[in-house]
Every structure is written in structure tokens, then in C-alpha cells.
Design an enzyme around this catalytic site. Structure first.
Site, short mmCIF file in Angstrom:
data_model
loop_
_atom_site.label_atom_id
_atom_site.label_comp_id
_atom_site.label_asym_id
_atom_site.label_seq_id
_atom_site.Cartn_x
_atom_site.Cartn_y
_atom_site.Cartn_z
N TYR A 1 -15.54 -48.16 51.53
CA TYR A 1 -15.68 -49.52 51.96
C TYR A 1 -17.00 -49.49 52.52
CZ TYR A 1 -11.06 -51.22 50.59
OH TYR A 1 -9.89 -51.66 49.79
N LYS B 1 -7.34 -37.63 46.20
CA LYS B 1 -7.75 -37.50 44.65
C LYS B 1 -8.44 -36.05 44.84
CE LYS B 1 -7.93 -38.58 40.57
NZ LYS B 1 -6.79 -38.29 39.46
N ASP C 1 -3.21 -41.61 41.81
CA ASP C 1 -2.83 -42.05 40.53
C ASP C 1 -1.25 -41.80 40.51
OD1 ASP C 1 -3.88 -39.57 40.44
OD2 ASP C 1 -4.13 -39.73 38.22
N ASP D 1 -5.46 -49.15 51.24
CA ASP D 1 -5.39 -50.65 50.98
C ASP D 1 -4.82 -51.01 49.85
OD1 ASP D 1 -5.96 -53.44 51.55
OD2 ASP D 1 -8.31 -53.13 50.86
N ASP E 1 -0.60 -52.91 49.41
CA ASP E 1 -0.16 -54.05 48.73
C ASP E 1 0.85 -53.83 47.97
OD1 ASP E 1 -2.16 -55.49 50.22
OD2 ASP E 1 -3.46 -55.77 48.58
#
Length: 359
Positions: free
Chosen positions: A135, A188, A221, A245, A249
């Protein structure tokens, strides 16, 4: 210990001026019912109205006043609709987080009895590192973290440091110890071996000092698939900024709706309640917005204050806020997005009345 809490109130944009007052009503009812210190609410300018009155979406006066508060509530903002140059600046939430070093974004996802959930029984918490990762507005001391060496090439820096991972891992481990004793690390590392590999490894190092906590890890993933299939099997999830983030959601929707997804942003000595959703300008002023996420965020703030002050009455007030929301939803009093007919004000009043009844 003071018998009054000084709490900042930042209503924000869109539905903020509707859902924030509903949260205040719930907090006031819970504090009174628990015999906790009263709240001295201090309303401060922020957002689109502050641009008009102070020439800034987050005026210096607001930041100075927040520094004197015990904690604060932040309503959603609609920075995408701000005029330039404010639209291109770091948004109000990011400005406050960066100014006060609020490194931990804690986002629960919990389904409600009496409400529809994609995965009933979901009860997990995502602990998101809030200062680094990809970010751009949080990565550098000066600048954005994004740059273009030429007009056809854009580059973003993804930054992970041991110190930042250690402190977020400690928050996650402590939360897991207080809950069901399970911690899941999301990364990851099969591709981003150095950055998210460091995140995974440091989290494991921190957790190793707490053998009572069960630890596993997933690639980001794969984690999306596991959440959709088995969200009810997870307890505390810790991950870096962007992954957190996205997952939070997703988890909010799996639990029922992003409209019920609360969060706090915290450091070791500061905390801000902030619903996970946006400002929903399309329904602003219509008294149909769901205030659950904001109310539960305020309850989380009381929980944080109770732990910081070692004040059982504040912890009890936090429990009453959550219980009040759950009982109100179970009784069928819900806003239109959850299939009901109650307005924002009516739902907030119902929660406050339910809290008084529970006490």
C-alpha cells in the site's frame, strides 16, 4: 482512574452522520449499564465539511485534539468525491493512522443468529498489519511508495520489516490466546519468498514462545478457497496489509454482510473504531443504513480501553454492546439490507434499549 472517558467523534461523510450517532447511543447505554466511566464525546471536524470550514479534510486542530483523547470513533469518508487537491491526498483515515502509528487493523467476522450468513457459525478475527506491504501511502517516510520511471511503467514497493512483523504477530498471538488458541498465518512465500516469506517466518518465531497456540499457514490464494468453504473453522488470522484488506472484506460477506463488519485500528497506546465498509453516499440521508458495523466497532474500542486500563467495567460494557446487537438481530429488528424494515435511528434505539434490558 478518571471517572470520565474523553472520546473523539468524527462523523465523516455519507452515512457517517447517521451510523455514528447510533453507536454513541449504544456506547452510552452500555457504559451506564456496566457502571463504567461516562463518555465525554468531543465532536471534531473531518471530511468534506472540514474542507469547506477548515481547508483540510483532516485539519491540524483535529489531530491535536485527538492526541488528548482516550480513543475515538471515525465514521466512513468519501474521499473519492473530494475536490482536488484533496482527492489525491492521503485520505482522512490514512492520515490519522499514519499520524498516530496505528499499526494493527483488527477485523472480526462473526455471523448472527437470526440473520443470513454464507457460512453460518463464522467467528474469526483477521489481524492485518497496517503500515507496510504494497500500500503505497504507508510505505515510505516521504513520498507515496509508487513511482513511474517512464509514462508506460509503474512500480510499487512492497516493504516488510522484521520489527513491524514482530509487533503485529504479538497482537495476533495475544488475541489467539484469549480466544480459541489457534493462529493462521497467510502469505505468498512460494512466490514472494523474501517479503512474505519473512512475514511468515517471523510470525512463526513469535508464536513459538507460546506453545499453547496452535499455528498453521496458507498461501493467500488457497486461503480464499478455505474461507469460502470453512470460514467457521478459523480463529485468528494474521497477514500483511493488502492480503488482510481483501480477506477481511471476504470474511465479512461470508458472515452475513460487509455492513456488519467492525474493526479497530490500534497501536500500543492509541485506538480508533472504524467500520470496515465505506460511506455509501447513494443511501446517505435515507435512514436505511445498517449501523451494526459501526456499533460493534465502538464495542471493540471499549474492549481495547478495558484491557489497557485494566477496567472490568469497560470490558463489561463492550460485552453488553455485542450482546445488545446480537439480541436485537435475533428478535428480528434489522435494517433493509438484512431483510428488515427498521431504519438506522430505530435500530440504534432498539440496541440501546436492549442493552438496558440485558443489564
Amino acid at each position: 482512574m478518571s471517572n470520565t472517558l474523553r472520546l473523539g467523534l468524527l462523523e465523516g461523510d455519507g452515512i457517517g452522520p447517521e451510523i455514528v450517532p447510533a453507536s454513541v447511543a449504544a456506547v452510552d447505554a452500555a457504559l451506564a449499564a456496566a457502571g463504567a466511566p461516562e463518555a465525554d464525546w468531543v465532536t471534531l471536524p473531518l471530511g468534506r465539511t472540514a474542507i469547506d470550514t477548515h481547508g483540510s479534510h483532516t485539519p491540524p486542530e483535529t489531530l491535536e485534539a485527538l492526541a488528548e483523547m482516550d480513543a475515538w470513533l471515525l465514521g466512513p469518508h468519501d474521499s473519492a468525491a473530494y475536490p482536488e487537491p484533496f482527492k489525491s491526498q492521503l485520505n482522512p483515515s490514512g492520515t490519522i493512522r499514519k499520524h498516530f502509528g496505528l499499526f494493527a487493523n483488527i477485523r472480526p467476522a462473526k455471523s448472527f443468529e437470526g440473520a443470513k450468513a454464507v457460512v453460518p457459525g463464522t467467528d474469526l478475527v483477521i489481524v492485518r498489519e497496517n503500515t507496510q506491504g504494497f500500500y503505497a501511502d504507508r510505505n515510505t517516510y516521504a513520498g507515496t511508495g509508487e513511482y513511474m520511471p517512464d509514462e508506460n511503467t509503474a512500480i510499487a514497493m512492497g516493504i516488510i520489516t522484521r520489527a513491524a512483523v514482530e509487533r503485529i504477530a504479538k497482537v495476533a498471538v495475544d488475541l489467539a490466546r484469549a480466544r480459541r488458541g489457534k493462529l493462521t498465518i497467510v502469505h505468498k512465500a512460494n512466490v514472494l519468498r523474501l517479503t512474505t516469506g519473512l512475514f511468515r517466518d517471523v510470525c512463526r518465531e513469535v508464536a513459538a514462545d507460546y506453545p499453547e497456540v496452535e499455528v498453521d499457514d496458507y498461501h493467500i490464494d488457497a486461503m480464499t478457497v478455505h474461507l469460502v468453504r470453512n470460514a467457521d473453522k478459523f480463529d485468528v488470522i494474521v497477514t500483511e496489509n493488502m492480503f488482510g484488506d481483501i480477506l477481511s472484506d471476504l470474511a465479512g460477506e461470508l458472515a452475513g454482510s460487509l455492513g456488519i463488519a467492525p474493526s479497530i485500528n490500534a497501536s500500543l497506546d492509541r485506538a480508533m473504531a472504524q467500520a470496515a465498509h465505506g460511506s455509501a453516499p447513494d443511501i446517505a440521508g435515507r435512514n436505511i443504513a445498517n449501523p451494526i458495523a459501526m456499533i460493534l466497532s465502538a464495542g471493540m474500542l471499549l474492549q481495547w480501553l478495558g484491557a489497557r486500563r485494566d477496567d472490568a467495567t469497560l470490558t463489561k460494557a463492550a460485552e453488553l454492546v455485542e450482546a445488545g446487537v446480537q439480541a436485537t438481530v435475533k428478535a428480528g429488528t434489522v435494517t433493509p439490507d438484512m431483510g428488515g424494515a427498521s431504519g438506522t435511528k430505530e435500530f440504534g434505539a432498539a440496541v440501546a434499549a436492549t442493552i438496558k434490558g440485558l443489564a
